[in-house]
Motif scaffolding. Structure first.
Motif, mmCIF file in Angstrom:
data_model
loop_
_atom_site.group_PDB
_atom_site.id
_atom_site.type_symbol
_atom_site.label_atom_id
_atom_site.label_comp_id
_atom_site.label_asym_id
_atom_site.label_seq_id
_atom_site.Cartn_x
_atom_site.Cartn_y
_atom_site.Cartn_z
ATOM 1 N N GLY A 67 61.397 3.511 9.970
ATOM 2 C CA GLY A 67 60.990 3.263 11.347
ATOM 3 C C GLY A 67 61.546 4.295 12.301
ATOM 4 O O GLY A 67 60.855 4.757 13.212
ATOM 5 N N GLN A 68 62.808 4.683 12.100
ATOM 6 C CA GLN A 68 63.400 5.698 12.959
ATOM 7 C C GLN A 68 62.703 7.036 12.779
ATOM 8 O O GLN A 68 62.510 7.780 13.744
ATOM 9 N N GLY A 69 62.313 7.349 11.523
ATOM 10 C CA GLY A 69 61.612 8.609 11.284
ATOM 11 C C GLY A 69 60.263 8.641 11.966
ATOM 12 O O GLY A 69 59.857 9.661 12.527
ATOM 13 N N ALA A 70 59.540 7.507 11.934
ATOM 14 C CA ALA A 70 58.237 7.445 12.597
ATOM 15 C C ALA A 70 58.391 7.577 14.109
ATOM 16 O O ALA A 70 57.594 8.250 14.781
ATOM 17 N N THR A 71 59.425 6.939 14.654
ATOM 18 C CA THR A 71 59.671 7.037 16.102
ATOM 19 C C THR A 71 59.995 8.468 16.503
ATOM 20 O O THR A 71 59.515 8.971 17.528
ATOM 21 N N ALA A 72 60.832 9.138 15.696
ATOM 22 C CA ALA A 72 61.188 10.525 15.990
ATOM 23 C C ALA A 72 59.962 11.428 15.937
ATOM 24 O O ALA A 72 59.804 12.344 16.760
ATOM 25 N N THR A 73 59.063 11.170 14.967
ATOM 26 C CA THR A 73 57.850 11.977 14.871
ATOM 27 C C THR A 73 56.972 11.800 16.100
ATOM 28 O O THR A 73 56.421 12.768 16.647
ATOM 29 N N ASN A 74 56.830 10.575 16.560
ATOM 30 C CA ASN A 74 56.034 10.316 17.768
ATOM 31 C C ASN A 74 56.646 10.983 18.988
ATOM 32 O O ASN A 74 55.936 11.538 19.840
ATOM 33 N N ASP A 75 57.969 10.921 19.096
ATOM 34 C CA ASP A 75 58.650 11.572 20.220
ATOM 35 C C ASP A 75 58.441 13.085 20.177
ATOM 36 O O ASP A 75 58.226 13.721 21.225
ATOM 37 N N ASN A 76 58.503 13.667 18.976
ATOM 38 C CA ASN A 76 58.302 15.106 18.841
ATOM 39 C C ASN A 76 56.890 15.504 19.271
ATOM 40 O O ASN A 76 56.693 16.518 19.951
ATOM 41 N N GLN A 77 55.910 14.703 18.864
ATOM 42 C CA GLN A 77 54.531 15.015 19.224
ATOM 43 C C GLN A 77 54.315 14.908 20.731
ATOM 44 O O GLN A 77 53.622 15.747 21.332
ATOM 45 N N ALA A 78 54.915 13.882 21.347
ATOM 46 C CA ALA A 78 54.782 13.725 22.790
ATOM 47 C C ALA A 78 55.448 14.877 23.526
ATOM 48 O O ALA A 78 54.903 15.416 24.510
ATOM 49 N N PHE A 79 56.622 15.275 23.062
ATOM 50 C CA PHE A 79 57.322 16.397 23.693
ATOM 51 C C PHE A 79 56.531 17.688 23.516
ATOM 52 O O PHE A 79 56.407 18.489 24.456
ATOM 53 N N GLN A 80 56.004 17.880 22.331
ATOM 54 C CA GLN A 80 55.223 19.093 22.067
ATOM 55 C C GLN A 80 53.986 19.156 22.955
ATOM 56 O O GLN A 80 53.655 20.222 23.498
ATOM 57 N N GLN A 81 53.333 18.046 23.150
ATOM 58 C CA GLN A 81 52.143 18.021 24.000
ATOM 59 C C GLN A 81 52.496 18.322 25.453
ATOM 60 O O GLN A 81 51.786 19.061 26.149
ATOM 61 N N SER A 82 53.622 17.771 25.925
ATOM 62 C CA SER A 82 54.061 18.032 27.306
ATOM 63 C C SER A 82 54.374 19.509 27.497
ATOM 64 O O SER A 82 54.026 20.100 28.541
ATOM 65 N N VAL A 83 55.021 20.108 26.512
ATOM 66 C CA VAL A 83 55.382 21.523 26.614
ATOM 67 C C VAL A 83 54.128 22.393 26.608
ATOM 68 O O VAL A 83 54.023 23.367 27.380
ATOM 69 N N ARG A 84 53.174 22.071 25.748
ATOM 70 C CA ARG A 84 51.943 22.865 25.687
ATOM 71 C C ARG A 84 51.188 22.809 27.026
ATOM 72 O O ARG A 84 50.681 23.831 27.506
ATOM 73 N N THR A 85 51.113 21.632 27.597
ATOM 74 C CA THR A 85 50.426 21.492 28.887
ATOM 75 C C THR A 85 51.122 22.302 29.971
ATOM 76 O O THR A 85 50.476 22.997 30.774
ATOM 77 N N LEU A 86 52.454 22.229 29.981
ATOM 78 C CA LEU A 86 53.217 22.970 30.980
ATOM 79 C C LEU A 86 53.085 24.471 30.767
ATOM 80 O O LEU A 86 52.970 25.240 31.742
ATOM 81 N N ALA A 87 53.101 24.917 29.520
ATOM 82 C CA ALA A 87 52.981 26.348 29.229
ATOM 83 C C ALA A 87 51.629 26.891 29.674
ATOM 84 O O ALA A 87 51.531 28.017 30.189
#
Length: 243
Positions: A184-204
């Protein structure tokens, strides 16, 4: 503990013949041979008693303490990594708000000033992404490594008959055990990484658009701020696949 009697092939010796605290060895002649009880013999007897009763020995206690210390250190490391990732996420949120404000003020900002602002903000974005990527917590657990080391150091069991049957926990892990929690922690971390990556791409992309506008207004003249901003955005693009 006083001995009530000792029987040999040559006779029986009562407790009156043997003083308390003595260890008696019966020789081939049938006569008791007395020896003072030493502390070494008492220590060995205590260790043997601990083994027979199932009490943990000093070595087992040390191994348990080492595993506990490794588990605590691992928790501290994982907690620090989560804190750094959270700070990087907040940093990106602040940069997003600053870029939105800069987009609103673009028409009232000189191209040179805009390029300078973009150079600073792009550099901060690159640092935030690197900090997040370096603290994803993908390293092996120190507690698991310590458990493997101490298990390997254990001597093999000599008497299998005296060892109670223990179900093999590695064959079919209990769904309610810690393995489910780790999944469960691994799945949560993966979702957080994807959300962070999407935010960074939009900002870039927003930074790229402002940088293109600044470059156009400067008539493509070489500008150190524009070059610095472009290098920072390139670093962000290279780091994102690591998330």
């Amino acid at each position: 503990m006083p001995v009530s009697s000792v029987t040999t092939q040559t006779g029986t010796y009562s407790s009156a013949d043997i003083a308390e605290g003595e260890i008696v060895f019966v020789t081939t002649s049938g006569q008791p041979d007395r020896a003072e009880a030493s502390s070494d013999i008492i220590t060995l007897s205590q260790a043997g008693l601990a083994f027979l009763t199932g009490s943990p020995t000093h070595g087992e206690s040390s191994q348990s303490s080492s595993q506990t210390a490794l588990a605590r250190l691992d928790q501290d490391i994982q907690s620090s990594r989560r804190t750094i990732r959270a700070m990087a996420e907040q940093w990106v949120d602040r940069l997003t708000a600053q870029i939105r404000q800069l987009m609103l003020m673009e028409a009232f900002t000189s191209p040179k000033t805009l390029a300078g602002e973009l150079a600073q903000l792009a550099h901060q974005l690159a640092v935030a992404v690197q900090q997040y990527a370096q603290n994803q917590g993908s390293a092996p657990s120190l507690a698991n490594i310590g458990a493997m080391v101490t298990t390997t150091a254990q001597p093999p069991a000599q008497d299998h008959q005296s060892t109670p049957d223990v179900p093999d926990q590695t064959a079919s892990p209990d769904p309610a055990s810690g393995s489910t929690s780790q999944t469960g922690q691994g799945a949560t971390a993966t979702n957080d990484n994807q959300a962070f990556q999407q935010s960074v791409r939009t900002l870039a992309k927003q930074m790229e658009a402002l940088l293109h506008a600044a470059r156009h207004h400067l008539k493509k003249q070489p500008d150190s701020d524009i070059q610095a901003a472009q290098r920072a955005l390139n670093e962000v693009e290279q780091t994102l696949p690591q998330l």
